[in-house]
Scaffold this motif. Structure first.
Motif, short mmCIF file in Angstrom:
data_model
loop_
_atom_site.label_atom_id
_atom_site.label_comp_id
_atom_site.label_asym_id
_atom_site.label_seq_id
_atom_site.Cartn_x
_atom_site.Cartn_y
_atom_site.Cartn_z
N UNK A 14 42.51 14.29 -35.34
CA UNK A 14 42.31 15.58 -34.60
C UNK A 14 43.56 16.51 -34.99
N UNK A 15 44.86 16.11 -35.36
CA UNK A 15 45.55 16.86 -35.86
C UNK A 15 45.53 17.41 -37.31
N UNK A 179 34.97 4.88 -24.11
CA UNK A 179 36.01 5.45 -24.98
C UNK A 179 36.71 6.55 -24.42
N UNK A 180 37.47 6.78 -25.13
CA UNK A 180 38.22 8.19 -24.77
C UNK A 180 37.95 9.27 -25.72
N UNK A 181 37.09 10.40 -25.26
CA UNK A 181 36.65 11.48 -26.23
C UNK A 181 37.22 12.65 -26.00
N UNK A 182 37.96 13.41 -26.98
CA UNK A 182 38.35 14.73 -26.86
C UNK A 182 37.25 15.63 -27.50
N UNK A 183 36.98 16.63 -26.53
CA UNK A 183 36.11 17.49 -27.19
C UNK A 183 36.87 18.85 -27.11
N UNK A 184 36.55 19.59 -28.06
CA UNK A 184 37.65 20.83 -28.34
C UNK A 184 37.15 21.98 -29.08
N UNK A 185 37.42 23.00 -28.71
CA UNK A 185 37.35 24.35 -29.46
C UNK A 185 38.26 25.12 -29.48
N UNK A 186 38.64 25.62 -30.57
CA UNK A 186 39.69 26.69 -30.99
C UNK A 186 39.05 28.07 -31.21
N UNK A 188 36.14 28.34 -32.85
CA UNK A 188 35.29 28.06 -34.29
C UNK A 188 34.30 26.97 -34.15
N UNK A 189 33.51 27.15 -33.02
CA UNK A 189 32.60 25.81 -33.03
C UNK A 189 33.33 24.78 -32.15
N UNK A 190 32.53 23.68 -31.72
CA UNK A 190 32.99 22.60 -30.91
C UNK A 190 32.95 21.21 -31.69
N UNK A 191 34.07 20.57 -31.61
CA UNK A 191 33.98 19.22 -32.33
C UNK A 191 34.46 18.11 -31.43
N UNK A 192 33.93 16.62 -31.58
CA UNK A 192 34.36 15.72 -30.64
C UNK A 192 34.94 14.83 -31.60
N UNK A 193 36.08 14.26 -30.72
CA UNK A 193 36.81 13.04 -31.36
C UNK A 193 37.18 11.87 -30.33
N UNK A 194 37.12 10.78 -31.05
CA UNK A 194 37.07 9.57 -30.36
C UNK A 194 38.29 8.60 -30.67
N UNK A 195 39.08 8.02 -29.64
CA UNK A 195 40.15 7.43 -29.68
C UNK A 195 40.04 6.10 -30.20
N UNK A 202 43.01 9.96 -32.46
CA UNK A 202 41.63 10.57 -32.15
C UNK A 202 41.03 10.92 -33.60
N UNK A 203 39.94 10.52 -33.75
CA UNK A 203 39.11 10.64 -35.15
C UNK A 203 38.13 11.46 -34.77
N UNK A 204 37.59 12.22 -35.70
CA UNK A 204 36.48 13.35 -35.84
C UNK A 204 35.13 12.40 -35.78
N UNK A 205 34.41 12.33 -34.86
CA UNK A 205 33.10 11.55 -34.68
C UNK A 205 32.11 12.39 -34.41
N UNK A 206 32.14 13.66 -33.86
CA UNK A 206 30.84 14.48 -33.52
C UNK A 206 31.49 15.88 -34.00
N UNK A 207 31.35 16.01 -35.38
CA UNK A 207 31.58 17.55 -35.74
C UNK A 207 30.57 18.33 -35.42
N UNK A 208 30.89 19.48 -35.21
CA UNK A 208 30.19 20.87 -34.95
C UNK A 208 28.92 20.38 -34.00
N UNK A 209 29.52 20.08 -32.85
CA UNK A 209 28.43 20.03 -31.61
C UNK A 209 27.50 21.39 -31.41
N UNK A 210 26.40 21.24 -31.31
CA UNK A 210 25.59 21.96 -31.14
C UNK A 210 24.43 21.44 -29.92
#
Length: 341
Positions: A14-15, A179-186, A188-195, A202-210
């Motif tokens: 995530x960082x 699981x612990x999941x962060x869903x984030x947008x800055x 520029x779209x939405x991405x999901x991360x799983x701890x 937190x690792x990118x597991x759901x890139x560019x959620x649509x």
């Protein structure tokens, strides 16, 4: 079976993702300062801490009531209190914040009044533990947050957060469950991360959620149907007894984070309307309605009050409530037809 990302040679944390996104966004203008990355790093740490407390709640006697009520008049759980303290303390200590608003705090927190030092550049509005009434049952719960820049020339005041959601620079949630999941947008779209607890990242597991343009699920507390206004009743009848095709499936968890997470991934519509009993709705505009609307729009969906775009509402107070309908574009458009008739 191991997660697929373990097979990848280039794991995106995530960082790293936030830093790279910031560099791309600012490359044409100036070098990125890293302030937002530092703030999101603090929020990651907070989410890891709360996730650990949630998992150990029963073992550490953190379930049950704390014996207090929050500003909403709701009974506070022990984890409500601890999660709020953890978030406030960490966000003050990270050095990047000027103003904080929490569901659990009656007044806005002006950071400089606590630290006596220079303010950061950001305001954070948050619900430390959404869905906390479900804690004792082990149902998915989560943390919701939205981030504003302080206004130009401001050192951090109430007015910095009494702004429409379309002025937010970032929003997200962390869901605590299997699981612990962060869903984030800055923005520029939405991405999901799983701890990954093994490496603490937190690792990118759901890139560019649509969000799908149409779903087959409606989510609403039909226990309140006696109080629903006519447009909502007619819409629900249309998806339960359609003239063509199969009826929609009903799915309602009662934790906004969990219900919105499912809606983002599978499509459909989530509704928490105003009604004859709750004339302004029940969800809080600043730290529930705005962040979730921001995410849904960034994922290609729609978020509305039934009368206007949620993100265009101008808040008058920090704990203001709002009716919310959000989800797949076509589903929300179908709902809006009943409000327009």
């Amino acid at each position: 079976m191991e997660n697929k990302y373990h097979e990848q040679t280039d794991i995106i944390t995530l960082t790293r993702h936030v830093l790279q996104s910031g560099i791309r966004a600012h490359r044409k203008n100036s070098a990125v300062t890293g302030d937002l990355t530092l703030l999101l790093a603090a929020l990651q740490t907070i989410c890891k801490l709360i996730e650990s407390m949630v998992r150990r709640a029963r073992l550490n006697n953190l379930v049950g009531l704390a014996g207090n009520q929050n500003v909403q008049g709701e009974d506070q759980k022990k984890l409500d209190v601890l999660s709020n303290e953890a978030m406030v303390n960490a966000l003050v200590a990270c050095g990047q914040t000027a103003v904080l608003v929490s569901e659990e705090e009656e007044e806005v927190i002006i950071v400089s009044q606590r630290t006596g030092s220079h303010n950061g550049r950001y305001c954070v509005v948050f619900d430390p533990l959404d869905g906390s009434s479900n804690i004792d049952a082990g149902v998915n719960i989560g943390t919701i947050f939205g981030i504003y820049h302080v206004r130009e020339g401001s050192t951090g005041t109430l007015e910095d957060v009494l702004r429409p959601g379309n002025e937010m620079v970032a929003a997200g949630y962390c869901m605590y469950g299997a699981s612990a999941n962060i869903v984030l947008s800055t923005g520029q779209g939405v991405d999901g991360f799983t701890l990954d607890n093994g490496i603490g990242e937190f690792i990118l597991t759901h890139p560019n959620i649509q969000i799908p343009s149409r779903g087959k699920i409606y989510s609403i507390n039909e226990g309140n149907s006696l109080y629903f206004h006519e447009p909502v009743r007619k819409y629900l009848e249309s998806v339960k007894n359609p003239k063509e095709g199969k009826p929609y499936s009903a799915r309602y968890i009662g934790s906004m984070v969990a219900d919105v997470h499912r809606t983002l991934l599978y499509g459909g519509i989530f509704c928490y309307p105003s009604d004859k009993k709750s004339t302004s709705g029940k969800l809080r505009l600043l730290y529930e309605g705005f962040p979730m609307a921001f995410l849904v729009e960034q994922a290609g969906g729609i978020a509305t009050t039934g009368e206007k775009r949620v993100l265009d509402v101008v808040p008058k107070s920090i704990h203001e409530r709002v009716p919310v309908f959000l989800g797949s574009k076509e589903d929300v458009q179908d709902l809006l037809k009943f409000f327009q008739n």
